[in-house]
Design an enzyme around this catalytic site. Structure first.
Site, mmCIF file in Angstrom:
data_model
loop_
_atom_site.group_PDB
_atom_site.id
_atom_site.type_symbol
_atom_site.label_atom_id
_atom_site.label_comp_id
_atom_site.label_asym_id
_atom_site.label_seq_id
_atom_site.Cartn_x
_atom_site.Cartn_y
_atom_site.Cartn_z
ATOM 1 N N ASP A 1 17.845 41.270 61.833
ATOM 2 C CA ASP A 1 18.458 41.275 63.148
ATOM 3 C C ASP A 1 19.904 40.846 63.005
ATOM 4 O OD1 ASP A 1 17.034 41.274 66.175
ATOM 5 O OD2 ASP A 1 19.019 40.361 66.090
ATOM 6 N N SER B 1 12.018 57.222 71.844
ATOM 7 C CA SER B 1 12.114 56.924 73.274
ATOM 8 C C SER B 1 11.639 58.101 74.098
ATOM 9 C CB SER B 1 13.553 56.589 73.665
ATOM 10 O OG SER B 1 13.647 56.379 75.064
ATOM 11 N N TYR C 1 22.864 57.263 73.755
ATOM 12 C CA TYR C 1 21.545 56.726 73.402
ATOM 13 C C TYR C 1 20.509 57.848 73.328
ATOM 14 C CZ TYR C 1 17.175 54.088 73.816
ATOM 15 O OH TYR C 1 15.917 53.580 73.624
ATOM 16 N N PRO D 1 8.184 54.946 73.421
ATOM 17 C CA PRO D 1 7.715 54.217 74.596
ATOM 18 C C PRO D 1 8.487 54.597 75.846
ATOM 19 C CG PRO D 1 9.091 52.789 73.254
ATOM 20 C CD PRO D 1 8.997 54.116 72.539
#
Length: 253
Positions: A36, A138, A151, A181
């Site tokens: 991260d 996505s 995006y 998702p």
């Protein structure tokens, strides 16, 4: 505990969906490496014991940091069996205002790490004859949202790359899939809600109303899908985009 002895690397592992991935993989027995841009040491300390867990601070939009992180994983744990390409950024972007710098940054963070980490980790996976690569895609690729062109393009690229890599790596015993998702109520989703516009709760309720299962998607729901795709039960599944969206995406949609 089906993943005992396996090492899993999760990008964007510090919070939201990435944290849920780390928690589930550790609970299933894997050694978990959380990458991260922020320090994830505190989160790593909360994971289920039994494996060797590691926190690495890494900006995946910087190729030199990807190379250093991959080198650290291989030096410390010997290999990566499961690579989860999850890190992403969602800056507001629309045609009339998007800049070249923003566009390139979104692709660098959201797309390129899939290729660069695969180059680093696939050789050991191939030698073992077993590997799992899973990306967070996505549902926005099927349900476009305004102010999201950079995006949305990046996630479409992830879906295409998933199929391309699956085609290339199948003979090596490596499966490559993506989870798509619906909108998940994470810290990032709430923070991105525009001032003066609909609240995060109003936006979520609109999305839930389009689903056949009338509740919001949680990070745990997405992590459950990951657990299946990295298991032996999914050994014959590759090149797939698994929609985790409560039935928002239906046949023919």
């Amino acid at each position: 505990m089906q993943l005992i002895g396996k090492t899993a690397v999760v990008t964007g592992g510090g919070r939201g969906i990435g944290r849920a991935y780390c928690e589930r993989l550790a609970a299933d027995g894997a050694n978990v490496v959380a990458l991260d841009v922020e320090d994830t040491s505190a989160m790593i300390a909360t994971l289920a014991k039994g494996g060797e867990h590691l926190a690495i601070t890494c900006d995946v939009g910087a190729p030199e940091q990807i190379a250093a992180a991959a080198k650290q994983v291989l030096a410390r744990l010997g290999r990566c069996d499961i690579f989860v390409n999850n890190a992403a950024i969602l800056p507001v972007s629309e045609l009339k205002t998007v800049t070249s710098e923003l566009w390139q940054r979104v692709q660098a963070v959201n797309v390129e790490p899939l290729v660069l980490f695969a180059q680093a980790f696939v050789p050991a996976m191939a030698e073992a004859g077993w590997g799992r690569i899973v990306s967070t895609g996505s549902s926005v690729t099927l349900h476009p949202q305004t102010r999201d062109i950079a995006y949305m393009t990046s996630k479409g690229s992830i879906h295409a790359l998933t199929r391309a890599l699956a085609n290339e790596l199948g003979d090596l015993g490596i499966t490559v899939n993506a989870i798509a998702p619906t909108v998940v109520k994470t810290e990032g989703f709430v923070a991105r809600t525009p001032a003066g516009g609909p609240s995060a709760e109003d936006m979520m309720q609109r999305i839930v109303s389009q689903q056949t299962i009338k509740r919001a998607c949680t990070p745990k729901d997405v992590a459950n899908a990951l657990a299946f795709l990295v298991s032996e039960d999914a050994d014959f599944i590759t090149g797939q985009i698994l929609h985790v969206d409560g039935g928002r995406t239906r046949s023919g949609a």
